[in-house]
Motif scaffolding. Sequence first.
Motif, PDB file in Angstrom:
ATOM      1  N   MET A 149       0.852  -1.176   0.000  1.00  0.00           N
ATOM      2  CA  MET A 149       0.000   0.000   0.000  1.00  0.00           C
ATOM      3  C   MET A 149       0.900   1.242   0.000  1.00  0.00           C
ATOM      4  O   MET A 149       1.771   1.380   0.861  1.00  0.00           O
ATOM      5  N   PRO A 150       0.694   2.152  -0.935  1.00  0.00           N
ATOM      6  CA  PRO A 150       1.578   3.322  -1.022  1.00  0.00           C
ATOM      7  C   PRO A 150       1.327   4.319   0.112  1.00  0.00           C
ATOM      8  O   PRO A 150       0.235   4.394   0.666  1.00  0.00           O
ATOM      9  N   TYR A 151       2.375   5.076   0.415  1.00  0.00           N
ATOM     10  CA  TYR A 151       2.251   6.175   1.362  1.00  0.00           C
ATOM     11  C   TYR A 151       1.494   7.307   0.675  1.00  0.00           C
ATOM     12  O   TYR A 151       1.612   7.499  -0.528  1.00  0.00           O
ATOM     13  N   VAL A 152       0.724   8.049   1.438  1.00  0.00           N
ATOM     14  CA  VAL A 152      -0.058   9.164   0.911  1.00  0.00           C
ATOM     15  C   VAL A 152       0.416  10.437   1.610  1.00  0.00           C
ATOM     16  O   VAL A 152       0.517  10.471   2.845  1.00  0.00           O
ATOM     17  N   ALA A 153       0.691  11.460   0.814  1.00  0.00           N
ATOM     18  CA  ALA A 153       1.105  12.742   1.388  1.00  0.00           C
ATOM     19  C   ALA A 153      -0.036  13.331   2.199  1.00  0.00           C
ATOM     20  O   ALA A 153      -1.191  13.325   1.770  1.00  0.00           O
ATOM     21  N   LYS A 154       0.291  13.828   3.372  1.00  0.00           N
ATOM     22  CA  LYS A 154      -0.698  14.467   4.232  1.00  0.00           C
ATOM     23  C   LYS A 154      -0.923  15.905   3.766  1.00  0.00           C
ATOM     24  O   LYS A 154      -0.041  16.525   3.182  1.00  0.00           O
ATOM     25  N   ASP A 155      -2.089  16.429   4.055  1.00  0.00           N
ATOM     26  CA  ASP A 155      -2.441  17.797   3.691  1.00  0.00           C
ATOM     27  C   ASP A 155      -2.159  18.709   4.883  1.00  0.00           C
ATOM     28  O   ASP A 155      -2.801  18.594   5.932  1.00  0.00           O
ATOM     29  N   PHE A 156      -1.197  19.598   4.706  1.00  0.00           N
ATOM     30  CA  PHE A 156      -0.854  20.547   5.757  1.00  0.00           C
ATOM     31  C   PHE A 156      -1.274  21.973   5.384  1.00  0.00           C
ATOM     32  O   PHE A 156      -0.745  22.947   5.913  1.00  0.00           O
ATOM     33  N   GLY A 157      -2.239  22.091   4.475  1.00  0.00           N
ATOM     34  CA  GLY A 157      -2.712  23.386   3.999  1.00  0.00           C
ATOM     35  C   GLY A 157      -3.218  24.301   5.103  1.00  0.00           C
ATOM     36  O   GLY A 157      -3.210  25.520   4.937  1.00  0.00           O
ATOM     37  N   LYS A 158      -3.631  23.733   6.229  1.00  0.00           N
ATOM     38  CA  LYS A 158      -4.136  24.554   7.337  1.00  0.00           C
ATOM     39  C   LYS A 158      -3.054  25.481   7.898  1.00  0.00           C
ATOM     40  O   LYS A 158      -3.364  26.445   8.593  1.00  0.00           O
ATOM     41  N   LEU A 159      -1.791  25.196   7.570  1.00  0.00           N
ATOM     42  CA  LEU A 159      -0.699  26.033   8.068  1.00  0.00           C
ATOM     43  C   LEU A 159      -0.540  27.333   7.283  1.00  0.00           C
ATOM     44  O   LEU A 159       0.107  28.262   7.767  1.00  0.00           O
ATOM     45  N   VAL A 160      -1.117  27.394   6.083  1.00  0.00           N
ATOM     46  CA  VAL A 160      -1.039  28.619   5.290  1.00  0.00           C
ATOM     47  C   VAL A 160      -1.710  29.740   6.079  1.00  0.00           C
ATOM     48  O   VAL A 160      -2.808  29.577   6.610  1.00  0.00           O
ATOM     49  N   GLY A 161      -1.029  30.863   6.172  1.00  0.00           N
ATOM     50  CA  GLY A 161      -1.510  31.994   6.959  1.00  0.00           C
ATOM     51  C   GLY A 161      -0.855  32.077   8.325  1.00  0.00           C
ATOM     52  O   GLY A 161      -1.088  33.025   9.075  1.00  0.00           O
ATOM     53  N   MET A 162      -0.025  31.099   8.641  1.00  0.00           N
ATOM     54  CA  MET A 162       0.683  31.073   9.920  1.00  0.00           C
ATOM     55  C   MET A 162       1.649  32.262   9.995  1.00  0.00           C
ATOM     56  O   MET A 162       2.321  32.586   9.018  1.00  0.00           O
ATOM     57  N   ASP A 163       1.720  32.903  11.141  1.00  0.00           N
ATOM     58  CA  ASP A 163       2.583  34.055  11.365  1.00  0.00           C
ATOM     59  C   ASP A 163       4.051  33.708  11.074  1.00  0.00           C
ATOM     60  O   ASP A 163       4.576  32.718  11.578  1.00  0.00           O
ATOM     61  N   GLY A 164       4.678  34.529  10.235  1.00  0.00           N
ATOM     62  CA  GLY A 164       6.101  34.376   9.988  1.00  0.00           C
ATOM     63  C   GLY A 164       6.458  33.417   8.865  1.00  0.00           C
ATOM     64  O   GLY A 164       7.640  33.210   8.590  1.00  0.00           O
ATOM     65  N   PHE A 165       5.460  32.812   8.202  1.00  0.00           N
ATOM     66  CA  PHE A 165       5.698  31.870   7.115  1.00  0.00           C
ATOM     67  C   PHE A 165       4.808  32.278   5.939  1.00  0.00           C
ATOM     68  O   PHE A 165       3.581  32.182   6.030  1.00  0.00           O
ATOM     69  N   SER A 166       5.430  32.702   4.846  1.00  0.00           N
ATOM     70  CA  SER A 166       4.635  33.131   3.701  1.00  0.00           C
ATOM     71  C   SER A 166       3.971  31.939   3.026  1.00  0.00           C
ATOM     72  O   SER A 166       4.408  30.792   3.161  1.00  0.00           O
ATOM     73  N   GLU A 167       2.911  32.234   2.288  1.00  0.00           N
ATOM     74  CA  GLU A 167       2.225  31.191   1.535  1.00  0.00           C
ATOM     75  C   GLU A 167       3.175  30.554   0.519  1.00  0.00           C
ATOM     76  O   GLU A 167       3.172  29.334   0.335  1.00  0.00           O
ATOM     77  N   THR A 168       4.001  31.370  -0.117  1.00  0.00           N
ATOM     78  CA  THR A 168       4.954  30.852  -1.107  1.00  0.00           C
ATOM     79  C   THR A 168       5.913  29.871  -0.456  1.00  0.00           C
ATOM     80  O   THR A 168       6.139  28.772  -0.974  1.00  0.00           O
ATOM     81  N   LEU A 169       6.475  30.253   0.678  1.00  0.00           N
ATOM     82  CA  LEU A 169       7.414  29.361   1.368  1.00  0.00           C
ATOM     83  C   LEU A 169       6.735  28.049   1.735  1.00  0.00           C
ATOM     84  O   LEU A 169       7.272  26.969   1.468  1.00  0.00           O
ATOM     85  N   LEU A 170       5.563  28.128   2.324  1.00  0.00           N
ATOM     86  CA  LEU A 170       4.878  26.911   2.761  1.00  0.00           C
ATOM     87  C   LEU A 170       4.491  26.023   1.582  1.00  0.00           C
ATOM     88  O   LEU A 170       4.708  24.808   1.621  1.00  0.00           O
ATOM     89  N   LYS A 171       3.956  26.607   0.530  1.00  0.00           N
ATOM     90  CA  LYS A 171       3.554  25.784  -0.617  1.00  0.00           C
ATOM     91  C   LYS A 171       4.759  25.136  -1.290  1.00  0.00           C
ATOM     92  O   LYS A 171       4.687  23.981  -1.713  1.00  0.00           O
ATOM     93  N   ASN A 172       5.870  25.852  -1.381  1.00  0.00           N
ATOM     94  CA  ASN A 172       7.099  25.243  -1.902  1.00  0.00           C
ATOM     95  C   ASN A 172       7.537  24.086  -1.015  1.00  0.00           C
ATOM     96  O   ASN A 172       7.949  23.026  -1.501  1.00  0.00           O
ATOM     97  N   HIS A 173       7.448  24.285   0.283  1.00  0.00           N
ATOM     98  CA  HIS A 173       7.861  23.264   1.246  1.00  0.00           C
ATOM     99  C   HIS A 173       6.944  22.040   1.158  1.00  0.00           C
ATOM    100  O   HIS A 173       7.411  20.900   1.222  1.00  0.00           O
TER     101      HIS A 173
END
Length: 192
Positions: free
Chosen positions: A1-25
């Motif tokens: 059974m393959p591993y599935v990437a988790k969705d961490f989209g809830k972190l977008v908007g977090m203080d000190g982390f731009s959307e661009t940085l998080l989405k790239n990460h």
Amino acid sequence: MPYVAKDFGKLVGMDGFSETLLKNHFTLYQGYVANTNKLSDLLGGMLAEGKTATPEYAELKRRFGWEWNGMRLHEFYFENLGGKGPLDPASRLGKAVAAEFGGVEKWEADFRAAGAMRGIGWVVLYQDKLGGRLFNQWVNEHDVGNPAGAVPLLVMDVFEHAFMVDYGLKRADYIAAFFRNVNWKAAEARLS
């Protein structure tokens, strides 16, 4: 059974982390998941074909640790973000680090100092499952420096991709943003 990437989209908007940085990460993390799955398939196929004595098998086997640990360390990292405020010294984790380091402030100073060291990698607060002790560890590469039998409690990514987009060379500013956003309950839940 393959591993599935988790969705961490809830972190977008977090203080000190731009959307661009998080989405790239997040995209980088998804690559680790995809490569873990690819290597699992390739290694399984080589095993089925009796090709385990080949140099290709050996190199893929070695590479698996890099991809798998890259996947898991990123999951621990993203999971222990999204909180607010400092570690509560009265919490179970606060008491544990105070007992080990002589105070929450001393533990945090040690963790921050490890994160500020030159080089790429990770800083991890580990718990030694056998001895029960806590320690901060520098992990240079995903597959090098993870202490056997130790459980990651708090993980901070200090590869350039984790901060350069927002902070350039100001790693200390990134570390300060990281600490403003730690989800201490997630870290504490890993404590046995």
